[in-house]
Design a protein around this motif. Sequence first.
Motif, mmCIF file in Angstrom:
data_model
loop_
_atom_site.group_PDB
_atom_site.id
_atom_site.type_symbol
_atom_site.label_atom_id
_atom_site.label_comp_id
_atom_site.label_asym_id
_atom_site.label_seq_id
_atom_site.Cartn_x
_atom_site.Cartn_y
_atom_site.Cartn_z
ATOM 1 N N PHE A 17 0.862 -1.189 0.000
ATOM 2 C CA PHE A 17 0.000 0.000 0.000
ATOM 3 C C PHE A 17 0.895 1.233 0.000
ATOM 4 C CE2 PHE A 17 -3.422 2.825 1.443
ATOM 5 C CZ PHE A 17 -4.496 2.331 0.725
ATOM 6 N N PRO A 18 1.428 1.591 -1.172
ATOM 7 C CA PRO A 18 2.474 2.630 -1.246
ATOM 8 C C PRO A 18 2.060 4.013 -0.797
ATOM 9 C CG PRO A 18 1.742 1.968 -3.443
ATOM 10 C CD PRO A 18 1.161 0.983 -2.490
ATOM 11 N N LEU A 19 0.749 4.270 -0.665
ATOM 12 C CA LEU A 19 0.323 5.579 -0.158
ATOM 13 C C LEU A 19 0.892 5.865 1.229
ATOM 14 C CD1 LEU A 19 -3.442 5.571 -1.192
ATOM 15 C CD2 LEU A 19 -1.620 6.929 -2.219
ATOM 16 N N LEU A 20 1.241 4.811 1.960
ATOM 17 C CA LEU A 20 1.825 4.985 3.286
ATOM 18 C C LEU A 20 3.192 5.660 3.226
ATOM 19 C CD1 LEU A 20 0.820 1.538 4.815
ATOM 20 C CD2 LEU A 20 -0.165 3.770 5.382
ATOM 21 N N GLY A 21 3.820 5.638 2.064
ATOM 22 C CA GLY A 21 5.121 6.267 1.910
ATOM 23 C C GLY A 21 5.075 7.636 1.273
ATOM 24 N N LEU A 22 3.868 8.129 0.944
ATOM 25 C CA LEU A 22 3.719 9.435 0.312
ATOM 26 C C LEU A 22 3.826 10.531 1.374
ATOM 27 C CD1 LEU A 22 3.021 11.090 -2.253
ATOM 28 C CD2 LEU A 22 0.610 10.804 -1.630
ATOM 29 N N ARG A 23 4.632 11.549 1.073
ATOM 30 C CA ARG A 23 4.860 12.614 2.045
ATOM 31 C C ARG A 23 5.010 13.952 1.310
ATOM 32 N NH1 ARG A 23 7.316 11.777 7.091
ATOM 33 N NH2 ARG A 23 7.830 9.718 6.278
ATOM 34 N N LEU A 24 4.278 14.971 1.784
ATOM 35 C CA LEU A 24 4.397 16.323 1.259
ATOM 36 C C LEU A 24 4.954 17.213 2.359
ATOM 37 C CD1 LEU A 24 0.830 16.689 -0.359
ATOM 38 C CD2 LEU A 24 2.854 15.605 -1.338
ATOM 39 N N THR A 25 5.905 18.075 2.000
ATOM 40 C CA THR A 25 6.456 19.001 2.980
ATOM 41 C C THR A 25 6.464 20.413 2.409
ATOM 42 O OG1 THR A 25 8.716 18.491 2.243
ATOM 43 C CG2 THR A 25 7.890 17.297 4.161
ATOM 44 N N THR A 26 6.168 21.373 3.274
ATOM 45 C CA THR A 26 6.218 22.797 2.965
ATOM 46 C C THR A 26 7.128 23.441 4.015
ATOM 47 O OG1 THR A 26 4.366 23.425 4.396
ATOM 48 C CG2 THR A 26 3.819 22.635 2.178
ATOM 49 N N PRO A 27 7.365 24.735 3.937
ATOM 50 C CA PRO A 27 8.241 25.346 4.940
ATOM 51 C C PRO A 27 7.824 25.090 6.389
ATOM 52 C CG PRO A 27 7.966 26.855 3.115
ATOM 53 C CD PRO A 27 7.045 25.689 2.848
ATOM 54 N N ARG A 28 6.517 24.970 6.651
ATOM 55 C CA ARG A 28 6.076 24.781 8.035
ATOM 56 C C ARG A 28 5.368 23.466 8.303
ATOM 57 N NH1 ARG A 28 2.589 29.918 9.648
ATOM 58 N NH2 ARG A 28 1.722 29.589 7.558
ATOM 59 N N LEU A 29 4.994 22.740 7.268
ATOM 60 C CA LEU A 29 4.090 21.605 7.450
ATOM 61 C C LEU A 29 4.612 20.316 6.834
ATOM 62 C CD1 LEU A 29 0.737 23.398 6.523
ATOM 63 C CD2 LEU A 29 1.725 23.113 8.814
ATOM 64 N N GLU A 30 4.077 19.225 7.351
ATOM 65 C CA GLU A 30 4.257 17.892 6.765
ATOM 66 C C GLU A 30 2.872 17.277 6.628
ATOM 67 O OE1 GLU A 30 6.695 13.741 7.643
ATOM 68 O OE2 GLU A 30 6.158 15.038 9.319
ATOM 69 N N LEU A 31 2.596 16.676 5.467
ATOM 70 C CA LEU A 31 1.312 16.028 5.215
ATOM 71 C C LEU A 31 1.570 14.595 4.797
ATOM 72 C CD1 LEU A 31 1.092 19.199 4.237
ATOM 73 C CD2 LEU A 31 -1.162 18.490 3.463
ATOM 74 N N ARG A 32 0.908 13.644 5.476
ATOM 75 C CA ARG A 32 1.060 12.231 5.152
ATOM 76 C C ARG A 32 -0.051 11.451 5.842
ATOM 77 N NH1 ARG A 32 3.163 10.138 9.866
ATOM 78 N NH2 ARG A 32 4.500 11.534 11.089
ATOM 79 N N LEU A 33 -0.154 10.166 5.503
ATOM 80 C CA LEU A 33 -1.080 9.301 6.220
ATOM 81 C C LEU A 33 -0.545 9.054 7.626
ATOM 82 C CD1 LEU A 33 -2.112 6.683 3.502
ATOM 83 C CD2 LEU A 33 -3.361 8.712 4.255
#
Length: 215
Positions: free
Chosen positions: A6-22
């Motif tokens: 289930f590769p969505l578990l490895g998806l990660r978005l980062t911005t200057p202040r935030l991290e978004l992931r499952l």
Amino acid sequence: MLVDHFPLLGLRLTTPRLELRLPSPEELAALADVAAAGIHAPDTMPFLVPWTDRPPAEVARGVVQHHWQTLGQWTPDDWELDLTVFHAGEVIGQQTLSARHLAVLREVRTGSWLGARHQGRGLGTEMRAAVLHLAFTGLGADEAVSSAFADSHASRAVSRKLGYQDDGVERRVIRNSLTVDHRMRLTRKEWERHSRVPVTIEGLAPCLSMFGVPV
């Protein structure tokens, strides 16, 4: 490893202040706690489905169940990605990106919520910018749509800041009263003009087929 299946578990978005992931199970519990602590004033309802009109324990349980349900029902032609948002390592809310028949329609929809004590700091703009970057840069979307009620001033302000344009209205019944839902649409051209937040995407390649994107 579970991420291999289930590769969505490895998806990660980062911005200057935030991290978004499952989230992990413990982080999902923390997300449920944030929702139960309050998202909006009691005299308002920003959601089409009034899921916060319940006792705190039921609100929290609903967050957990909805998370599991969306992952369990996932198909490449109909999916909803509910990313947990972290600020300085703390769970603060959820940012959603969803689509149907993305490969054909090239259209995504966004939605989000932030815990009440994290609002008013520009984090809502940053977290939506993160998933728009995923949609336009990573998934090849052409347009993104969103909507907000007339009194959801913060949400509508975020949309305008990111380049969305008015796309009509719909009359809704919320809490047995008439509510006007304002639709907004963001084209790729306008996104490129207004994109200001740097976003890094990790772990996308193994997920593309799950999003219905040709590999």
